[in-house]
Design a protein around this motif. Structure first.
Motif, PDB file in Angstrom:
ATOM      1  N   LEU A 183     -41.352 -40.887  13.851  1.00  0.00           N
ATOM      2  CA  LEU A 183     -42.355 -40.450  12.886  1.00  0.00           C
ATOM      3  C   LEU A 183     -43.038 -39.175  13.357  1.00  0.00           C
ATOM      4  CD1 LEU A 183     -44.068 -43.871  12.058  1.00  0.00           C
ATOM      5  CD2 LEU A 183     -42.000 -42.860  11.042  1.00  0.00           C
ATOM      6  N   ASP A 184     -43.276 -38.265  12.415  1.00  0.00           N
ATOM      7  CA  ASP A 184     -43.960 -37.000  12.697  1.00  0.00           C
ATOM      8  C   ASP A 184     -45.040 -36.805  11.631  1.00  0.00           C
ATOM      9  OD1 ASP A 184     -44.796 -34.380  13.003  1.00  0.00           O
ATOM     10  OD2 ASP A 184     -42.777 -33.517  13.049  1.00  0.00           O
ATOM     11  N   PRO A 185     -46.317 -36.756  12.017  1.00  0.00           N
ATOM     12  CA  PRO A 185     -47.382 -36.583  11.017  1.00  0.00           C
ATOM     13  C   PRO A 185     -47.392 -35.216  10.357  1.00  0.00           C
ATOM     14  CG  PRO A 185     -48.302 -36.543  13.229  1.00  0.00           C
ATOM     15  CD  PRO A 185     -46.863 -36.940  13.373  1.00  0.00           C
ATOM     16  N   GLY A 186     -46.630 -34.274  10.870  1.00  0.00           N
ATOM     17  CA  GLY A 186     -46.485 -32.976  10.200  1.00  0.00           C
ATOM     18  C   GLY A 186     -47.672 -32.051  10.343  1.00  0.00           C
ATOM     19  N   PHE A 187     -48.069 -31.793  11.563  1.00  0.00           N
ATOM     20  CA  PHE A 187     -49.186 -30.877  11.794  1.00  0.00           C
ATOM     21  C   PHE A 187     -48.870 -29.503  11.199  1.00  0.00           C
ATOM     22  CE2 PHE A 187     -49.670 -34.005  15.209  1.00  0.00           C
ATOM     23  CZ  PHE A 187     -50.997 -34.346  15.023  1.00  0.00           C
ATOM     24  N   GLY A 188     -49.789 -28.994  10.387  1.00  0.00           N
ATOM     25  CA  GLY A 188     -49.628 -27.673   9.796  1.00  0.00           C
ATOM     26  C   GLY A 188     -48.806 -27.634   8.530  1.00  0.00           C
ATOM     27  N   PHE A 189     -48.288 -28.770   8.107  1.00  0.00           N
ATOM     28  CA  PHE A 189     -47.488 -28.815   6.888  1.00  0.00           C
ATOM     29  C   PHE A 189     -48.335 -29.365   5.744  1.00  0.00           C
ATOM     30  CE2 PHE A 189     -44.218 -28.268   9.963  1.00  0.00           C
ATOM     31  CZ  PHE A 189     -43.146 -27.680   9.303  1.00  0.00           C
ATOM     32  N   GLY A 190     -49.082 -28.477   5.108  1.00  0.00           N
ATOM     33  CA  GLY A 190     -49.968 -28.898   4.038  1.00  0.00           C
ATOM     34  C   GLY A 190     -51.216 -29.563   4.573  1.00  0.00           C
ATOM     35  N   LYS A 191     -51.789 -28.987   5.628  1.00  0.00           N
ATOM     36  CA  LYS A 191     -52.994 -29.543   6.243  1.00  0.00           C
ATOM     37  C   LYS A 191     -53.903 -28.425   6.721  1.00  0.00           C
ATOM     38  CE  LYS A 191     -50.226 -33.419   7.376  1.00  0.00           C
ATOM     39  NZ  LYS A 191     -48.805 -33.232   7.119  1.00  0.00           N
ATOM     40  N   SER A 192     -55.196 -28.606   6.508  1.00  0.00           N
ATOM     41  CA  SER A 192     -56.176 -27.665   7.029  1.00  0.00           C
ATOM     42  C   SER A 192     -56.397 -27.941   8.509  1.00  0.00           C
ATOM     43  CB  SER A 192     -57.500 -27.827   6.278  1.00  0.00           C
ATOM     44  OG  SER A 192     -58.081 -29.088   6.587  1.00  0.00           O
ATOM     45  N   LEU A 193     -57.154 -27.099   9.163  1.00  0.00           N
ATOM     46  CA  LEU A 193     -57.484 -27.338  10.568  1.00  0.00           C
ATOM     47  C   LEU A 193     -58.176 -28.694  10.717  1.00  0.00           C
ATOM     48  CD1 LEU A 193     -57.705 -26.490  13.512  1.00  0.00           C
ATOM     49  CD2 LEU A 193     -59.807 -25.248  12.929  1.00  0.00           C
ATOM     50  N   GLY A 194     -59.095 -28.994   9.825  1.00  0.00           N
ATOM     51  CA  GLY A 194     -59.783 -30.283   9.899  1.00  0.00           C
ATOM     52  C   GLY A 194     -58.842 -31.458   9.752  1.00  0.00           C
ATOM     53  N   HIS A 195     -57.873 -31.349   8.837  1.00  0.00           N
ATOM     54  CA  HIS A 195     -56.880 -32.419   8.677  1.00  0.00           C
ATOM     55  C   HIS A 195     -56.068 -32.582   9.963  1.00  0.00           C
ATOM     56  CE1 HIS A 195     -56.948 -31.238   4.162  1.00  0.00           C
ATOM     57  NE2 HIS A 195     -57.789 -32.216   4.369  1.00  0.00           N
ATOM     58  N   ASN A 196     -55.653 -31.462  10.539  1.00  0.00           N
ATOM     59  CA  ASN A 196     -54.875 -31.515  11.775  1.00  0.00           C
ATOM     60  C   ASN A 196     -55.672 -32.159  12.902  1.00  0.00           C
ATOM     61  OD1 ASN A 196     -52.485 -30.224  10.832  1.00  0.00           O
ATOM     62  ND2 ASN A 196     -53.464 -28.224  11.025  1.00  0.00           N
ATOM     63  N   GLN A 197     -56.934 -31.794  13.026  1.00  0.00           N
ATOM     64  CA  GLN A 197     -57.766 -32.373  14.080  1.00  0.00           C
ATOM     65  C   GLN A 197     -57.933 -33.877  13.898  1.00  0.00           C
ATOM     66  OE1 GLN A 197     -60.929 -29.263  13.451  1.00  0.00           O
ATOM     67  NE2 GLN A 197     -61.093 -29.410  15.681  1.00  0.00           N
ATOM     68  N   THR A 198     -58.149 -34.300  12.672  1.00  0.00           N
ATOM     69  CA  THR A 198     -58.303 -35.730  12.403  1.00  0.00           C
ATOM     70  C   THR A 198     -57.036 -36.488  12.777  1.00  0.00           C
ATOM     71  OG1 THR A 198     -59.897 -35.353  10.629  1.00  0.00           O
ATOM     72  CG2 THR A 198     -58.714 -37.450  10.594  1.00  0.00           C
ATOM     73  N   LEU A 199     -55.885 -35.958  12.384  1.00  0.00           N
ATOM     74  CA  LEU A 199     -54.619 -36.609  12.717  1.00  0.00           C
ATOM     75  C   LEU A 199     -54.395 -36.655  14.222  1.00  0.00           C
ATOM     76  CD1 LEU A 199     -52.349 -35.062   9.940  1.00  0.00           C
ATOM     77  CD2 LEU A 199     -52.858 -37.495  10.214  1.00  0.00           C
ATOM     78  N   PHE A 200     -54.711 -35.568  14.897  1.00  0.00           N
ATOM     79  CA  PHE A 200     -54.475 -35.515  16.346  1.00  0.00           C
ATOM     80  C   PHE A 200     -55.402 -36.483  17.077  1.00  0.00           C
ATOM     81  CE2 PHE A 200     -53.941 -34.058  20.593  1.00  0.00           C
ATOM     82  CZ  PHE A 200     -52.720 -33.406  20.635  1.00  0.00           C
ATOM     83  N   LYS A 201     -56.667 -36.493  16.699  1.00  0.00           N
ATOM     84  CA  LYS A 201     -57.630 -37.375  17.370  1.00  0.00           C
ATOM     85  C   LYS A 201     -57.293 -38.845  17.171  1.00  0.00           C
ATOM     86  CE  LYS A 201     -61.445 -34.061  17.079  1.00  0.00           C
ATOM     87  NZ  LYS A 201     -62.739 -33.731  16.425  1.00  0.00           N
ATOM     88  N   ASN A 202     -56.599 -39.140  16.074  1.00  0.00           N
ATOM     89  CA  ASN A 202     -56.235 -40.523  15.759  1.00  0.00           C
ATOM     90  C   ASN A 202     -54.737 -40.778  15.925  1.00  0.00           C
ATOM     91  OD1 ASN A 202     -58.823 -41.863  14.464  1.00  0.00           O
ATOM     92  ND2 ASN A 202     -58.725 -39.756  13.709  1.00  0.00           N
ATOM     93  N   LEU A 203     -54.103 -39.976  16.760  1.00  0.00           N
ATOM     94  CA  LEU A 203     -52.661 -40.082  16.932  1.00  0.00           C
ATOM     95  C   LEU A 203     -52.249 -41.457  17.443  1.00  0.00           C
ATOM     96  CD1 LEU A 203     -50.124 -38.310  16.641  1.00  0.00           C
ATOM     97  CD2 LEU A 203     -50.399 -37.679  19.053  1.00  0.00           C
ATOM     98  N   THR A 204     -53.072 -42.071  18.252  1.00  0.00           N
ATOM     99  CA  THR A 204     -52.751 -43.393  18.784  1.00  0.00           C
ATOM    100  C   THR A 204     -52.527 -44.401  17.666  1.00  0.00           C
ATOM    101  OG1 THR A 204     -54.017 -42.928  20.790  1.00  0.00           O
ATOM    102  CG2 THR A 204     -53.518 -45.226  20.335  1.00  0.00           C
ATOM    103  N   ASP A 205     -53.251 -44.246  16.561  1.00  0.00           N
ATOM    104  CA  ASP A 205     -53.064 -45.165  15.430  1.00  0.00           C
ATOM    105  C   ASP A 205     -51.629 -45.128  14.925  1.00  0.00           C
ATOM    106  OD1 ASP A 205     -55.727 -45.739  15.638  1.00  0.00           O
ATOM    107  OD2 ASP A 205     -56.336 -44.614  13.854  1.00  0.00           O
ATOM    108  N   LEU A 206     -51.029 -43.931  14.929  1.00  0.00           N
ATOM    109  CA  LEU A 206     -49.652 -43.799  14.467  1.00  0.00           C
ATOM    110  C   LEU A 206     -48.678 -44.358  15.499  1.00  0.00           C
ATOM    111  CD1 LEU A 206     -47.872 -42.788  12.162  1.00  0.00           C
ATOM    112  CD2 LEU A 206     -47.818 -40.542  13.275  1.00  0.00           C
ATOM    113  N   THR A 207     -48.940 -44.125  16.772  1.00  0.00           N
ATOM    114  CA  THR A 207     -48.034 -44.620  17.815  1.00  0.00           C
ATOM    115  C   THR A 207     -48.042 -46.141  17.874  1.00  0.00           C
ATOM    116  OG1 THR A 207     -49.689 -44.536  19.604  1.00  0.00           O
ATOM    117  CG2 THR A 207     -48.417 -42.531  19.180  1.00  0.00           C
ATOM    118  N   LEU A 208     -49.109 -46.761  17.413  1.00  0.00           N
ATOM    119  CA  LEU A 208     -49.195 -48.222  17.438  1.00  0.00           C
ATOM    120  C   LEU A 208     -48.419 -48.881  16.302  1.00  0.00           C
ATOM    121  CD1 LEU A 208     -52.959 -48.721  18.407  1.00  0.00           C
ATOM    122  CD2 LEU A 208     -50.949 -49.006  19.873  1.00  0.00           C
ATOM    123  N   GLN A 209     -47.805 -48.083  15.442  1.00  0.00           N
ATOM    124  CA  GLN A 209     -47.028 -48.646  14.335  1.00  0.00           C
ATOM    125  C   GLN A 209     -45.667 -49.171  14.804  1.00  0.00           C
ATOM    126  OE1 GLN A 209     -48.610 -48.943  11.318  1.00  0.00           O
ATOM    127  NE2 GLN A 209     -50.277 -48.091  12.533  1.00  0.00           N
TER     128      GLN A 209
END
Length: 277
Positions: A183-209
């Protein structure tokens, strides 16, 4: 061990994916590796520097990029696949959303399909169900030519997770074993800086899937913005730090331009901390 087994192994070592853009217009290194001698040097260098996977891209997906024809992409990508297999022992990944490019690359023995479109192209699911290669499913909003034109989400975390969950289900319904999926959350693909930061800060949530996660932020605009609008050639250190942080948050694969520096950072972190990376 093949790539799928390596992704699923309990080994603490993350995998470094070196970027090989065989395009004239990629945002960071467009035009640098379009001749055979340049390609050989880049492939051998990344392999010697510690790359586990080499990801070949024949069509730029940078913001504002226009698509290229099927034949043009194949003409760029297929010779590069053969060179990677000849001049390195790295696993080979193809960065494409075109089913026919996937088909011809798989015939040459590539190990991963890295699809920014998450196998939504006609025939892609059926094709990948017939082989054993690893598959990276990425989230994006919009298309490269317009995806950074004021992207909007109600809840970026929820929407990214729901999209990836839906694509996982589509793959399983097509007969694709879930152990092959990344899985790749797609940093920079249709995301603002704020969206990217939110995804990165919560990356562990995705790895726990329960799936390996790939993070690709190397030299991207988000790195430049966070470093005070640093130009592309001044983003190496920030990119390496981001790759290290991604691994600390559970990423299994980091997709990078600067292989040697990333490998050094990960090795040093392993040596200086009690936690495995």
């Amino acid at each position: 061990m093949n790539l799928v087994d390596s992704m699923q192994a309990d080994s603490a070592e993350p995998l470094i994916m070196g970027i090989l853009n065989v395009t004239p217009d990629s945002f960071s290194d467009g035009g640098l590796y379009t001749q055979q001698d340049q390609l050989k040097y880049r492939i051998q260098s990344m392999a010697e520097q510690g790359a586990h996977i080499i990801d070949i891209g024949g069509e730029s997906t940078r913001p504002g990029a226009l698509s290229v024809s099927l034949e043009e992409e194949k003409d760029r990508v297929l010779p590069a696949v053969e060179l990677v297999k000849e001049y390195s022992d790295c696993w080979v990944s193809i960065d494409t959303y075109k089913t026919e490019v996937m088909r011809e690359s798989l015939a040459l023995g590539v190990d991963m399909i890295n699809d920014v479109n998450a196998l939504q192209s006609d025939g892609a699911l059926a094709l990948l169900a017939s082989v054993d290669a690893a598959i990276c499913l990425m989230h994006k909003q919009g298309q490269p030519e317009n995806m950074q034109a004021k992207p909007v989400y109600d809840d970026v975390l929820t929407q990214v997770h729901e999209f990836l969950k839906a694509r996982i289900e589509a793959c399983q319904q097509a007969g694709i074993d879930k152990k092959r999926l990344v899985l790749d959350p797609g940093f920079g693909f249709g995301k603002s800086l704020g969206h990217n930061q939110t995804l990165f800060k919560n990356l562990t949530d995705l790895t726990l899937q329960g799936f390996p996660v790939l993070v690709g932020v190397s030299r991207k605009t988000m790195i430049g913005e966070l470093l005070g609008d640093a130009p592309i050639d001044k983003r190496m250190l920030g990119s390496v730090v981001a790759a290290l942080l991604a691994v600390q948050r559970g990423a299994k694969i980091v997709r990078v331009h600067d292989v040697a520096e990333t490998a050094q950072a990960l090795s040093l972190a392993r040596s200086l901390t009690s936690n495995s990376l």
